[in-house]
Design a protein around this motif. Structure first.
Motif: not given
Length: 108
Positions: A53-63
């Protein structure tokens, strides 16, 4: 750049991230939509199967990676720990996940 070792040397920490995203119905839907139409979700991109998202790695909320990310970004400064704001800015420049501010406040 301070984050280079997190995104390159520690790349094994990102392995399996794609499978984790599938646990979140909303993010899973974003990925499926992007596969069909690359511009279906403004700000989101798929690169080599990984969601950004906008160049940043998306992490799952409960990762389970969140504690590792907090530790790495909090301890990265030579000579001591960072403040909440500095830690937040470093994380937010590289990683996107909902609830990041709350998690940092709990950690710092």
């Amino acid at each position: 750049m301070q984050y280079a070792y997190i995104t390159t040397v520690q790349c094994e920490a990102w392995e399996g991230l794609e499978e984790e995203i599938q646990k979140d119905d909303r993010l899973k839907g974003v990925v499926q939509d992007l596969i069909s139409d690359l511009i279906s979700h403004k700000g989101f991109q798929l690169k080599r199967g990984r969601l950004y998202r906008e160049g940043r790695v998306v992490i799952f909320r409960n990762s389970p990676r969140i504690s590792w990310i907090l530790q790495e970004f909090y301890d990265i400064v030579v000579g001591g720990h960072s403040s909440y704001l500095r830690t937040y800015k470093r994380i937010a420049s590289v990683v996107y996940w909902e609830g990041v501010r709350r998690k940092i406040q709990e950690y710092v």
